[in-house]
Design a protein around this motif. Structure first.
Motif, PDB file in Angstrom:
ATOM      1  N   GLY A 178       0.824  -1.206   0.000  1.00 45.84           N
ATOM      2  CA  GLY A 178       0.000   0.000   0.000  1.00 45.84           C
ATOM      3  C   GLY A 178       0.858   1.255   0.000  1.00 45.84           C
ATOM      4  O   GLY A 178       2.071   1.211   0.239  1.00 45.84           O
ATOM      5  N   ARG A 179       0.227   2.370  -0.284  1.00 44.70           N
ATOM      6  CA  ARG A 179       0.951   3.638  -0.404  1.00 44.70           C
ATOM      7  C   ARG A 179       1.255   4.192   0.983  1.00 44.70           C
ATOM      8  O   ARG A 179       0.379   4.270   1.841  1.00 44.70           O
ATOM      9  CB  ARG A 179       0.119   4.645  -1.196  1.00 44.70           C
ATOM     10  CG  ARG A 179      -0.372   4.065  -2.506  1.00 44.70           C
ATOM     11  CD  ARG A 179      -1.065   5.095  -3.345  1.00 44.70           C
ATOM     12  NE  ARG A 179      -0.127   5.728  -4.235  1.00 44.70           N
ATOM     13  CZ  ARG A 179      -0.321   6.888  -4.835  1.00 44.70           C
ATOM     14  NH1 ARG A 179      -1.408   7.577  -4.594  1.00 44.70           N
ATOM     15  NH2 ARG A 179       0.558   7.368  -5.665  1.00 44.70           N
ATOM     16  N   TRP A 181       2.649   7.083   3.735  1.00 46.18           N
ATOM     17  CA  TRP A 181       2.503   8.541   3.903  1.00 46.18           C
ATOM     18  C   TRP A 181       3.034   8.941   5.273  1.00 46.18           C
ATOM     19  O   TRP A 181       2.839   8.229   6.256  1.00 46.18           O
ATOM     20  CB  TRP A 181       1.017   8.880   3.784  1.00 46.18           C
ATOM     21  CG  TRP A 181       0.678  10.329   3.689  1.00 46.18           C
ATOM     22  CD1 TRP A 181       0.537  11.071   2.554  1.00 46.18           C
ATOM     23  CD2 TRP A 181       0.390  11.218   4.777  1.00 46.18           C
ATOM     24  NE1 TRP A 181       0.189  12.355   2.867  1.00 46.18           N
ATOM     25  CE2 TRP A 181       0.103  12.482   4.223  1.00 46.18           C
ATOM     26  CE3 TRP A 181       0.358  11.077   6.162  1.00 46.18           C
ATOM     27  CZ2 TRP A 181      -0.222  13.579   5.006  1.00 46.18           C
ATOM     28  CZ3 TRP A 181       0.047  12.168   6.947  1.00 46.18           C
ATOM     29  CH2 TRP A 181      -0.239  13.411   6.363  1.00 46.18           C
ATOM     30  N   ARG A 202      -2.010   3.425   2.871  1.00 40.31           N
ATOM     31  CA  ARG A 202      -3.292   3.308   2.179  1.00 40.31           C
ATOM     32  C   ARG A 202      -3.394   1.892   1.604  1.00 40.31           C
ATOM     33  O   ARG A 202      -2.806   1.573   0.577  1.00 40.31           O
ATOM     34  CB  ARG A 202      -3.371   4.343   1.062  1.00 40.31           C
ATOM     35  CG  ARG A 202      -4.659   4.312   0.258  1.00 40.31           C
ATOM     36  CD  ARG A 202      -5.717   5.148   0.925  1.00 40.31           C
ATOM     37  NE  ARG A 202      -6.950   5.206   0.161  1.00 40.31           N
ATOM     38  CZ  ARG A 202      -7.539   6.328  -0.229  1.00 40.31           C
ATOM     39  NH1 ARG A 202      -6.996   7.497   0.021  1.00 40.31           N
ATOM     40  NH2 ARG A 202      -8.683   6.287  -0.877  1.00 40.31           N
ATOM     41  N   PRO A 206      -6.745   0.409   5.861  1.00 40.98           N
ATOM     42  CA  PRO A 206      -5.712   1.440   6.068  1.00 40.98           C
ATOM     43  C   PRO A 206      -5.092   1.323   7.451  1.00 40.98           C
ATOM     44  O   PRO A 206      -5.729   0.833   8.391  1.00 40.98           O
ATOM     45  CB  PRO A 206      -6.498   2.748   5.940  1.00 40.98           C
ATOM     46  CG  PRO A 206      -7.779   2.398   5.267  1.00 40.98           C
ATOM     47  CD  PRO A 206      -8.079   0.988   5.644  1.00 40.98           C
ATOM     48  N   GLU A 224      -9.116   3.525  11.602  1.00 40.64           N
ATOM     49  CA  GLU A 224      -8.781   2.576  10.533  1.00 40.64           C
ATOM     50  C   GLU A 224     -10.023   1.773  10.134  1.00 40.64           C
ATOM     51  O   GLU A 224     -10.295   1.585   8.939  1.00 40.64           O
ATOM     52  CB  GLU A 224      -7.679   1.608  11.006  1.00 40.64           C
ATOM     53  CG  GLU A 224      -6.328   2.275  11.212  1.00 40.64           C
ATOM     54  CD  GLU A 224      -5.272   1.313  11.764  1.00 40.64           C
ATOM     55  OE1 GLU A 224      -5.615   0.131  12.020  1.00 40.64           O
ATOM     56  OE2 GLU A 224      -4.118   1.737  11.947  1.00 40.64           O
ATOM     57  N   LEU A 227     -12.515   3.903   8.134  1.00 41.52           N
ATOM     58  CA  LEU A 227     -12.073   4.085   6.741  1.00 41.52           C
ATOM     59  C   LEU A 227     -12.235   2.802   5.938  1.00 41.52           C
ATOM     60  O   LEU A 227     -12.644   2.838   4.768  1.00 41.52           O
ATOM     61  CB  LEU A 227     -10.604   4.536   6.709  1.00 41.52           C
ATOM     62  CG  LEU A 227     -10.344   5.996   7.093  1.00 41.52           C
ATOM     63  CD1 LEU A 227      -8.848   6.246   7.217  1.00 41.52           C
ATOM     64  CD2 LEU A 227     -10.949   6.956   6.063  1.00 41.52           C
ATOM     65  N   TRP A 269      -5.538  11.054   3.163  1.00 41.58           N
ATOM     66  CA  TRP A 269      -6.561  10.399   2.331  1.00 41.58           C
ATOM     67  C   TRP A 269      -6.579  11.009   0.935  1.00 41.58           C
ATOM     68  O   TRP A 269      -6.670  10.303  -0.062  1.00 41.58           O
ATOM     69  CB  TRP A 269      -7.926  10.521   3.021  1.00 41.58           C
ATOM     70  CG  TRP A 269      -8.856   9.428   2.652  1.00 41.58           C
ATOM     71  CD1 TRP A 269     -10.068   9.562   2.020  1.00 41.58           C
ATOM     72  CD2 TRP A 269      -8.668   8.019   2.867  1.00 41.58           C
ATOM     73  NE1 TRP A 269     -10.638   8.326   1.827  1.00 41.58           N
ATOM     74  CE2 TRP A 269      -9.792   7.368   2.342  1.00 41.58           C
ATOM     75  CE3 TRP A 269      -7.652   7.255   3.432  1.00 41.58           C
ATOM     76  CZ2 TRP A 269      -9.947   5.979   2.369  1.00 41.58           C
ATOM     77  CZ3 TRP A 269      -7.794   5.871   3.458  1.00 41.58           C
ATOM     78  CH2 TRP A 269      -8.918   5.259   2.944  1.00 41.58           C
ATOM     79  N   THR A 272      -3.090  10.170  -1.039  1.00 40.42           N
ATOM     80  CA  THR A 272      -2.891   8.774  -1.454  1.00 40.42           C
ATOM     81  C   THR A 272      -4.038   8.278  -2.325  1.00 40.42           C
ATOM     82  O   THR A 272      -3.926   7.209  -2.924  1.00 40.42           O
ATOM     83  CB  THR A 272      -2.741   7.845  -0.222  1.00 40.42           C
ATOM     84  OG1 THR A 272      -3.882   8.031   0.622  1.00 40.42           O
ATOM     85  CG2 THR A 272      -1.479   8.137   0.540  1.00 40.42           C
ATOM     86  N   GLY A 273      -5.098   9.038  -2.411  1.00 40.04           N
ATOM     87  CA  GLY A 273      -6.207   8.665  -3.296  1.00 40.04           C
ATOM     88  C   GLY A 273      -5.949   9.049  -4.727  1.00 40.04           C
ATOM     89  O   GLY A 273      -6.604   8.581  -5.645  1.00 40.04           O
TER      90      GLY A 273
END
Ligand SMILES: Cc1cc2nc3c(=O)[nH]c(=O)nc-3n(C[C@H](O)[C@H](O)[C@H](O)COP(=O)(O)OP(=O)(O)OC[C@H]3O[C@@H](n4cnc5c(N)ncnc54)[C@H](O)[C@@H]3O)c2cc1C
Length: 282
Positions: A178-179, A181, A202, A206, A224, A227, A269, A272-273
């Motif tokens: 996942g990304r 951050w 992400r 999450p 978490e 989300l 959010w 990373t979206g």
């Protein structure tokens, strides 16, 4: 200062085995790595124990390597080494990013990851990164080795699961999907202790962790879950402001920390979206 230093003793083992034996048989001893936290403690009189165990000569505590799919970071790895490491930049770029925000180049050259973890400050900048990476703390004593999940390592304000006869030898980091951050909010860009620090990943589920908003670094488990259930960002922000427990202190107020945490969540959010906005290590 000479009179203060003269009552201090420094033991300098050559091997990890010797260091662990000294800790067991000659204690109490305070492990000393880069000394950036300890020196401040000595200066302000909060470190009263006069006998220290110098870890700097212990090769077994150094290095950054892969073991299978696991990134293994020696406790003595400095921030400068973390920033420069191709392995860290590829596998856990937010650790290199967090390291870049620590102190100043002088502190980055001396301060170590093991010292940041052992020091157990709720404001430690690498700690939210290790929390979302679901790292493992590898401890060694003369009696053997223990592995403790990073998310269970802190037992209270500046308290850890580590025993006085143990050293942190390494931090193990599994692959992170996942990304990633990271963002630190302080008074200024350098030499500032975090008012709020957040790391996040992400992924379908999450992962979010924050520093300086509770007695220890915290994973925001309820946020978490909100989300992951695809609730609105506003609902997730409300959950986050409810689940953290910031305090008023000389660096900031609880209300400010709650608001900033919610803003950071939105920034995470949104960043990373969108493709191509992953914070890179430059
Ligand atoms: C000017 C200044 C700016 C700073 N800025 C930041 C910042 O921006 N962000 C941040 O997070 N921190 C910051 N710090 C704090 C500090 O630099 C970090 O926490 C650093 O990582 C500590 O590492 P060290 O090797 O110097 O630890 P040391 O000072 O040597 O030790 C710290 C504690 O950890 C214990 N310890 C060290 N290594 C081990 C080990 N392997 N096993 C068991 N116990 C161990 C020691 O006994 C001691 O209790 C700053 C400090 C200063 C002086």
């Amino acid at each position: 200062m000479a009179t203060v230093l003269s009552r201090l003793a420094l033991l300098q083992p050559r091997t990890l085995a010797e260091a662990l034996r000294l800790l067991r048989d000659e204690g109490p001893l305070v492990p000393l790595a880069g000394c950036t936290d300890l020196y401040v403690g000595l200066h302000f009189g909060t470190v009263r124990q006069p006998r220290f165990l110098d870890l700097q000569g212990l090769r077994a505590l150094g290095g950054i390597r892969l073991s299978g799919e696991t990134l293994v970071i020696g406790a003595l790895a400095t921030y400068a080494e973390l920033i420069a490491s191709p392995l860290v930049r590829r596998r856990l770029p937010i650790l290199a990013e967090a390291s870049r925000w620590v102190g100043s180049p002088q502190i980055q050259n001396r301060g170590t990851l093991g010292g940041n973890v052992a020091n157990a400050s709720p404001a430690g900048d690498t700690l939210p990164v290790l929390a979302v990476a679901e790292a493992t703390v590898v401890l060694r004593s003369a009696d053997g080795e223990r592995r403790i999940p990073f998310n269970g390592f802190y037992t209270g304000y500046r308290q850890t699961a580590m025993r006085p006869d143990e050293l942190i030898v390494a931090i193990e980091v599994p692959p992170v999907e996942g990304r990633q951050w990271f963002r630190k909010v302080g008074t200024r860009a350098a030499q500032a202790i975090s008012k709020v620090v957040m790391a996040a990943v992400r992924a379908p589920r999450p992962r979010i962790a924050l520093g300086s908003v509770a007695p220890t670094v915290v994973r925001a488990a309820r946020t978490e879950a909100v989300l992951a259930e695809r609730a609105t960002l506003a609902e997730a922000q409300a959950a986050l402001m409810d689940e953290i427990q910031p305090i008023d202190d000389l660096r900031s107020t609880a209300a400010y920390r709650r608001r900033v945490s919610a803003n950071l969540l939105a920034q995470f959010w949104n960043d990373t979206g969108r493709r191509g906005l992953l914070p890179e290590c430059s």
